[in-house]
Design an enzyme around this catalytic site. Structure first.
Site, PDB file in Angstrom:
ATOM      1  N   GLY A  14      49.015  32.784  48.082  1.00 46.21           N
ATOM      2  CA  GLY A  14      49.551  31.554  47.133  1.00 46.21           C
ATOM      3  C   GLY A  14      48.133  30.221  47.750  1.00 46.21           C
ATOM      4  CG  ASN A  16      42.690  31.380  45.769  1.00 44.48           C
ATOM      5  OD1 ASN A  16      41.490  30.472  45.683  1.00 44.48           O
ATOM      6  ND2 ASN A  16      42.672  32.268  46.426  1.00 44.48           N
ATOM      7  CG  LEU A  92      47.331  42.411  45.133  1.00 40.17           C
ATOM      8  CD1 LEU A  92      47.827  42.832  46.901  1.00 40.17           C
ATOM      9  CD2 LEU A  92      45.681  42.274  45.154  1.00 40.17           C
ATOM     10  CG  ASN A 109      41.127  37.844  39.302  1.00 37.99           C
ATOM     11  OD1 ASN A 109      41.950  37.714  39.720  1.00 37.99           O
ATOM     12  ND2 ASN A 109      40.130  39.258  39.038  1.00 37.99           N
ATOM     13  CG  HIS A 111      36.424  39.962  42.981  1.00 34.42           C
ATOM     14  ND1 HIS A 111      37.533  41.442  43.706  1.00 34.42           N
ATOM     15  CD2 HIS A 111      34.996  40.605  43.609  1.00 34.42           C
ATOM     16  CE1 HIS A 111      36.906  42.037  43.722  1.00 34.42           C
ATOM     17  NE2 HIS A 111      35.927  41.827  44.047  1.00 34.42           N
ATOM     18  CG  ASP A 152      37.272  43.392  40.228  1.00 35.62           C
ATOM     19  OD1 ASP A 152      38.361  42.456  39.649  1.00 35.62           O
ATOM     20  OD2 ASP A 152      37.344  43.880  40.936  1.00 35.62           O
TER      21      ASP A 152
END
Ligand code: GRF
Length: 216
Positions: A14, A16, A92, A109, A111, A152
């Site tokens: 966590g 982020n 995930l 999201n 990446h 993605d």
């Protein structure tokens, strides 16, 4: 868009999420976090939410017959907490198509590479940085993108480059990328908070900011 009311999904430590909470507290991000949900009981993100007085829920996937049922419960919870924007912060699990449609262009999201390279199946965590090094890339980076039905793949909101150094290991590269992740996530969300993201097909156009910013 109206004020950002965030629902966060996270599976891990966590960091982020913590950076987003800090950005809100420091008024770099105009938003509130309504609720955090994790699919992992021991996720660090749950503790960070609790420490900050944010409702934190562990939802066990095992308690649901399918991904669709699980995601329906997330959607019900988000509606209950009045969430209007979904933040994936190291989440995930793949989201169901129905969930993605419920929050079309309102799921973001992060990446840890420059999409569309090094994304897709198996490209998560340290595997991303291993692949970047295996290809001899000289730069890597971070991508913030909206989530659509292809993994993605959705419209890219912001990207930031990070140099790859000759003696990098996947771990040292991951650490350098993570520093930028913590900065750029709040910046990307602030663009939404200011109504500056326009989706045009599969691309996002970022509208100019205030005169102060434009004149710098
Ligand atoms: C980050 O590297 C992010 O890019 C990826 O998962 C990781 C989550 O890390 N999607 P944390 O849980 O935010 O520390």
């Amino acid at each position: 868009m109206a004020q950002l009311k965030l629902g966060v999904l996270a599976s891990g430590r966590g960091s982020n999420f913590a950076a987003l909470v800090a950005a809100i507290q420091q008024r770099r991000l105009t938003a509130t976090v309504r609720v955090l949900i994790s699919n992992k009981e021991d996720a660090g993100a749950l503790a960070i939410a609790q420490q900050n007085g944010i409702p934190a829920l562990f939802l066990s996937p095992k308690a649901f017959a399918s991904t669709e049922h699980y995601d329906d419960e997330i959607a019900r919870t988000f509606i209950k907490y009045n969430v209007n924007f979904v933040v994936l912060a190291g989440y995930l699990r793949l989201l169901s198509v129905d969930f993605i449609r419920t929050y079309t262009n309102r799921i973001i999201n992060i990446h840890p590479a420059l999409l569309p390279a090094f994304g897709g199946k198996g490209m998560y965590g340290i595997h991303v940085h291993e692949a970047v090094l295996a290809h001899g890339c000289k730069v890597s980076g971070v991508t913030l993108h909206l989530v659509d039905e292809i993994f993605d793949h959705g419209p890219i909101i912001l990207q930031r480059c990070v140099p790859v150094l000759a003696d990098d290991t996947p771990e040292t590269l991951a650490a350098r990328v993570l520093v930028q992740e913590h900065q750029i996530y709040a910046e990307a969300l602030q663009l939404f908070a200011e109504g500056r993201v326009k989706i045009e097909g599969c691309r996002a156009r970022i509208l100019p900011g205030s005169c102060n910013e434009a004149c710098q």
